[in-house]
Design a protein around this motif. Sequence first.
Motif, PDB file in Angstrom:
ATOM      1  N   VAL A  16       0.843  -1.198   0.000  1.00  0.00           N
ATOM      2  CA  VAL A  16       0.000   0.000   0.000  1.00  0.00           C
ATOM      3  C   VAL A  16       0.877   1.247   0.000  1.00  0.00           C
ATOM      4  CG1 VAL A  16      -1.692   1.339   1.304  1.00  0.00           C
ATOM      5  CG2 VAL A  16      -1.964  -1.135   1.104  1.00  0.00           C
ATOM      6  N   ASP A  17       1.913   1.239   0.813  1.00  0.00           N
ATOM      7  CA  ASP A  17       2.831   2.381   0.852  1.00  0.00           C
ATOM      8  C   ASP A  17       3.495   2.594  -0.511  1.00  0.00           C
ATOM      9  OD1 ASP A  17       2.231   2.724   3.515  1.00  0.00           O
ATOM     10  OD2 ASP A  17       4.101   1.843   4.264  1.00  0.00           O
ATOM     11  N   ALA A  18       3.868   1.510  -1.180  1.00  0.00           N
ATOM     12  CA  ALA A  18       4.501   1.624  -2.497  1.00  0.00           C
ATOM     13  C   ALA A  18       3.546   2.221  -3.519  1.00  0.00           C
ATOM     14  CB  ALA A  18       4.982   0.246  -2.966  1.00  0.00           C
ATOM     15  N   ALA A  19       2.280   1.810  -3.454  1.00  0.00           N
ATOM     16  CA  ALA A  19       1.281   2.361  -4.369  1.00  0.00           C
ATOM     17  C   ALA A  19       1.097   3.853  -4.142  1.00  0.00           C
ATOM     18  CB  ALA A  19      -0.046   1.626  -4.204  1.00  0.00           C
ATOM     19  N   VAL A  20       1.010   4.247  -2.881  1.00  0.00           N
ATOM     20  CA  VAL A  20       0.834   5.661  -2.556  1.00  0.00           C
ATOM     21  C   VAL A  20       2.062   6.465  -2.962  1.00  0.00           C
ATOM     22  CG1 VAL A  20       0.582   7.297  -0.659  1.00  0.00           C
ATOM     23  CG2 VAL A  20      -0.815   5.219  -0.699  1.00  0.00           C
ATOM     24  N   ALA A  21       3.244   5.952  -2.634  1.00  0.00           N
ATOM     25  CA  ALA A  21       4.486   6.664  -2.946  1.00  0.00           C
ATOM     26  C   ALA A  21       4.684   6.824  -4.448  1.00  0.00           C
ATOM     27  CB  ALA A  21       5.680   5.933  -2.333  1.00  0.00           C
ATOM     28  N   GLY A  22       4.198   5.836  -5.210  1.00  0.00           N
ATOM     29  CA  GLY A  22       4.368   5.877  -6.653  1.00  0.00           C
ATOM     30  C   GLY A  22       3.358   6.733  -7.385  1.00  0.00           C
ATOM     31  N   GLY A  23       2.358   7.214  -6.656  1.00  0.00           N
ATOM     32  CA  GLY A  23       1.379   8.100  -7.277  1.00  0.00           C
ATOM     33  C   GLY A  23       0.097   7.444  -7.735  1.00  0.00           C
ATOM     34  N   ALA A  24      -0.229   6.289  -7.200  1.00  0.00           N
ATOM     35  CA  ALA A  24      -1.500   5.644  -7.553  1.00  0.00           C
ATOM     36  C   ALA A  24      -2.671   6.545  -7.191  1.00  0.00           C
ATOM     37  CB  ALA A  24      -1.639   4.300  -6.847  1.00  0.00           C
ATOM     38  N   SER A  25      -3.671   6.573  -8.055  1.00  0.00           N
ATOM     39  CA  SER A  25      -4.873   7.358  -7.758  1.00  0.00           C
ATOM     40  C   SER A  25      -5.805   6.606  -6.827  1.00  0.00           C
ATOM     41  CB  SER A  25      -5.624   7.700  -9.045  1.00  0.00           C
ATOM     42  OG  SER A  25      -6.044   6.517  -9.719  1.00  0.00           O
ATOM     43  N   HIS A  26      -5.736   5.274  -6.884  1.00  0.00           N
ATOM     44  CA  HIS A  26      -6.601   4.423  -6.068  1.00  0.00           C
ATOM     45  C   HIS A  26      -5.827   3.195  -5.611  1.00  0.00           C
ATOM     46  CE1 HIS A  26      -9.438   6.656  -8.631  1.00  0.00           C
ATOM     47  NE2 HIS A  26     -10.340   6.473  -7.689  1.00  0.00           N
ATOM     48  N   VAL A  27      -6.200   2.692  -4.460  1.00  0.00           N
ATOM     49  CA  VAL A  27      -5.745   1.380  -4.013  1.00  0.00           C
ATOM     50  C   VAL A  27      -6.980   0.494  -3.884  1.00  0.00           C
ATOM     51  CG1 VAL A  27      -3.650   2.168  -2.867  1.00  0.00           C
ATOM     52  CG2 VAL A  27      -5.797   2.130  -1.589  1.00  0.00           C
ATOM     53  N   GLY A  28      -6.795  -0.794  -4.171  1.00  0.00           N
ATOM     54  CA  GLY A  28      -7.927  -1.712  -4.160  1.00  0.00           C
ATOM     55  C   GLY A  28      -7.711  -2.875  -3.222  1.00  0.00           C
ATOM     56  N   PHE A  29      -8.783  -3.253  -2.527  1.00  0.00           N
ATOM     57  CA  PHE A  29      -8.755  -4.365  -1.584  1.00  0.00           C
ATOM     58  C   PHE A  29      -9.844  -5.353  -1.976  1.00  0.00           C
ATOM     59  CE2 PHE A  29      -7.820  -0.400   0.814  1.00  0.00           C
ATOM     60  CZ  PHE A  29      -6.450  -0.597   0.970  1.00  0.00           C
ATOM     61  N   VAL A  30      -9.493  -6.628  -2.022  1.00  0.00           N
ATOM     62  CA  VAL A  30     -10.430  -7.669  -2.438  1.00  0.00           C
ATOM     63  C   VAL A  30     -11.091  -8.292  -1.214  1.00  0.00           C
ATOM     64  CG1 VAL A  30     -10.676  -9.892  -3.601  1.00  0.00           C
ATOM     65  CG2 VAL A  30      -9.132  -8.143  -4.543  1.00  0.00           C
ATOM     66  N   PHE A  31     -12.408  -8.263  -1.217  1.00  0.00           N
ATOM     67  CA  PHE A  31     -13.194  -8.889  -0.154  1.00  0.00           C
ATOM     68  C   PHE A  31     -14.016 -10.031  -0.766  1.00  0.00           C
ATOM     69  CE2 PHE A  31     -12.760  -4.334   0.972  1.00  0.00           C
ATOM     70  CZ  PHE A  31     -11.905  -4.487   2.055  1.00  0.00           C
ATOM     71  N   PHE A  32     -13.321 -11.122  -1.087  1.00  0.00           N
ATOM     72  CA  PHE A  32     -13.951 -12.272  -1.741  1.00  0.00           C
ATOM     73  C   PHE A  32     -13.141 -13.496  -1.356  1.00  0.00           C
ATOM     74  CE2 PHE A  32     -14.585 -14.818  -5.808  1.00  0.00           C
ATOM     75  CZ  PHE A  32     -15.888 -15.186  -5.510  1.00  0.00           C
ATOM     76  N   ALA A  33     -13.706 -14.329  -0.494  1.00  0.00           N
ATOM     77  CA  ALA A  33     -12.952 -15.412   0.138  1.00  0.00           C
ATOM     78  C   ALA A  33     -12.220 -16.341  -0.831  1.00  0.00           C
ATOM     79  CB  ALA A  33     -13.876 -16.215   1.052  1.00  0.00           C
ATOM     80  N   PRO A  34     -12.794 -16.713  -1.995  1.00  0.00           N
ATOM     81  CA  PRO A  34     -12.064 -17.630  -2.876  1.00  0.00           C
ATOM     82  C   PRO A  34     -10.785 -17.047  -3.482  1.00  0.00           C
ATOM     83  CG  PRO A  34     -14.416 -17.669  -3.350  1.00  0.00           C
ATOM     84  CD  PRO A  34     -14.176 -16.503  -2.447  1.00  0.00           C
ATOM     85  N   SER A  35     -10.626 -15.742  -3.420  1.00  0.00           N
ATOM     86  CA  SER A  35      -9.468 -15.104  -4.049  1.00  0.00           C
ATOM     87  C   SER A  35      -8.232 -15.214  -3.165  1.00  0.00           C
ATOM     88  CB  SER A  35      -9.760 -13.630  -4.321  1.00  0.00           C
ATOM     89  OG  SER A  35      -8.584 -12.962  -4.764  1.00  0.00           O
ATOM     90  N   LEU A  36      -7.070 -15.410  -3.800  1.00  0.00           N
ATOM     91  CA  LEU A  36      -5.805 -15.398  -3.073  1.00  0.00           C
ATOM     92  C   LEU A  36      -5.497 -14.008  -2.524  1.00  0.00           C
ATOM     93  CD1 LEU A  36      -3.607 -17.544  -5.503  1.00  0.00           C
ATOM     94  CD2 LEU A  36      -4.460 -18.228  -3.256  1.00  0.00           C
ATOM     95  N   ARG A  37      -6.183 -13.006  -3.041  1.00  0.00           N
ATOM     96  CA  ARG A  37      -5.950 -11.620  -2.614  1.00  0.00           C
ATOM     97  C   ARG A  37      -6.953 -11.167  -1.557  1.00  0.00           C
ATOM     98  NH1 ARG A  37      -5.813 -12.203  -8.189  1.00  0.00           N
ATOM     99  NH2 ARG A  37      -3.696 -12.089  -9.052  1.00  0.00           N
ATOM    100  N   ASP A  38      -7.782 -12.071  -1.107  1.00  0.00           N
ATOM    101  CA  ASP A  38      -8.792 -11.732  -0.100  1.00  0.00           C
ATOM    102  C   ASP A  38      -8.120 -11.167   1.150  1.00  0.00           C
ATOM    103  OD1 ASP A  38     -11.473 -11.766   1.077  1.00  0.00           O
ATOM    104  OD2 ASP A  38     -10.715 -13.419   2.305  1.00  0.00           O
ATOM    105  N   VAL A  39      -8.692 -10.111   1.681  1.00  0.00           N
ATOM    106  CA  VAL A  39      -8.153  -9.488   2.883  1.00  0.00           C
ATOM    107  C   VAL A  39      -9.315  -9.150   3.820  1.00  0.00           C
ATOM    108  CG1 VAL A  39      -8.212  -7.150   1.892  1.00  0.00           C
ATOM    109  CG2 VAL A  39      -6.605  -7.651   3.732  1.00  0.00           C
ATOM    110  N   ALA A  40      -9.092  -9.265   5.094  1.00  0.00           N
ATOM    111  CA  ALA A  40     -10.134  -8.926   6.063  1.00  0.00           C
ATOM    112  C   ALA A  40     -10.337  -7.416   6.087  1.00  0.00           C
ATOM    113  CB  ALA A  40      -9.745  -9.415   7.450  1.00  0.00           C
ATOM    114  N   PRO A  41     -11.582  -6.956   6.189  1.00  0.00           N
ATOM    115  CA  PRO A  41     -11.814  -5.513   6.257  1.00  0.00           C
ATOM    116  C   PRO A  41     -11.028  -4.837   7.371  1.00  0.00           C
ATOM    117  CG  PRO A  41     -13.884  -6.667   5.868  1.00  0.00           C
ATOM    118  CD  PRO A  41     -12.853  -7.713   6.139  1.00  0.00           C
TER     119      PRO A  41
END
Length: 211
Positions: A16-41
């Motif tokens: 997240v810090d890398a995205a912000v430092a690099g100038g990302a306009s948005h960061v995205g969080f996946v809330f979907f259990a089957p995904s490997l990218r799933d993260v708790a709110p």
Amino acid sequence: MTVQAKICGLSTPETVDAAVAGGASHVGFVFFAPSLRDVAPERAGSFATPPQVGRVGVFVDPDDDLLAHAIATARLTGVQLHGAEPPERAAAVSRRFGVEVWKAVPVRTRADLDVAARYRGAADRILYDAKPPAGAALPGGLGLRFDWRLLDGFAHPLPWVLSGGIDAANVAEAVAVTGARAIDVSSGVEDAPGVKSVDKIAAFLQAAARL
């Protein structure tokens, strides 16, 4: 031309810090259990971002309880609906929760693009992503790319975002072919499925900043 970039599927403070430092306009969080990218709110909510960076939660056919919890806990400014949600559902989410609504439209043929028009007045943005193969367990984040030439001359009904198989090496081509002003990347900045790379995030955002 300024191109916005959303880094999606983040799950660690370093990325997240890398995205912000690099100038990302948005960061995205996946809330979907089957995904490997799933993260708790709760975990997503612990990641710090400045006010100018949008926080988008990715959901697949979510119920209102999940949306309410994730929006409040992860401090979301936007909701990306990546399932089979009809326009009526997108509009209801917008009305009830007061956040920006992005609707993913899976694309394989030019006819698939026509679905976007149904969400005029219901969603704030359309995200064009590659249509997954039949039987795929996940609706996105597969690193698949659709034929970007399908967007040539298409009359977009809403502000839109290009996604699917984009990385630092091809983002310039993606923008040149489609005219995209906003790009979403997930697998293109990973060392392995679900494992984001700080270096790849930085390289992608540097490439996008040159456009």
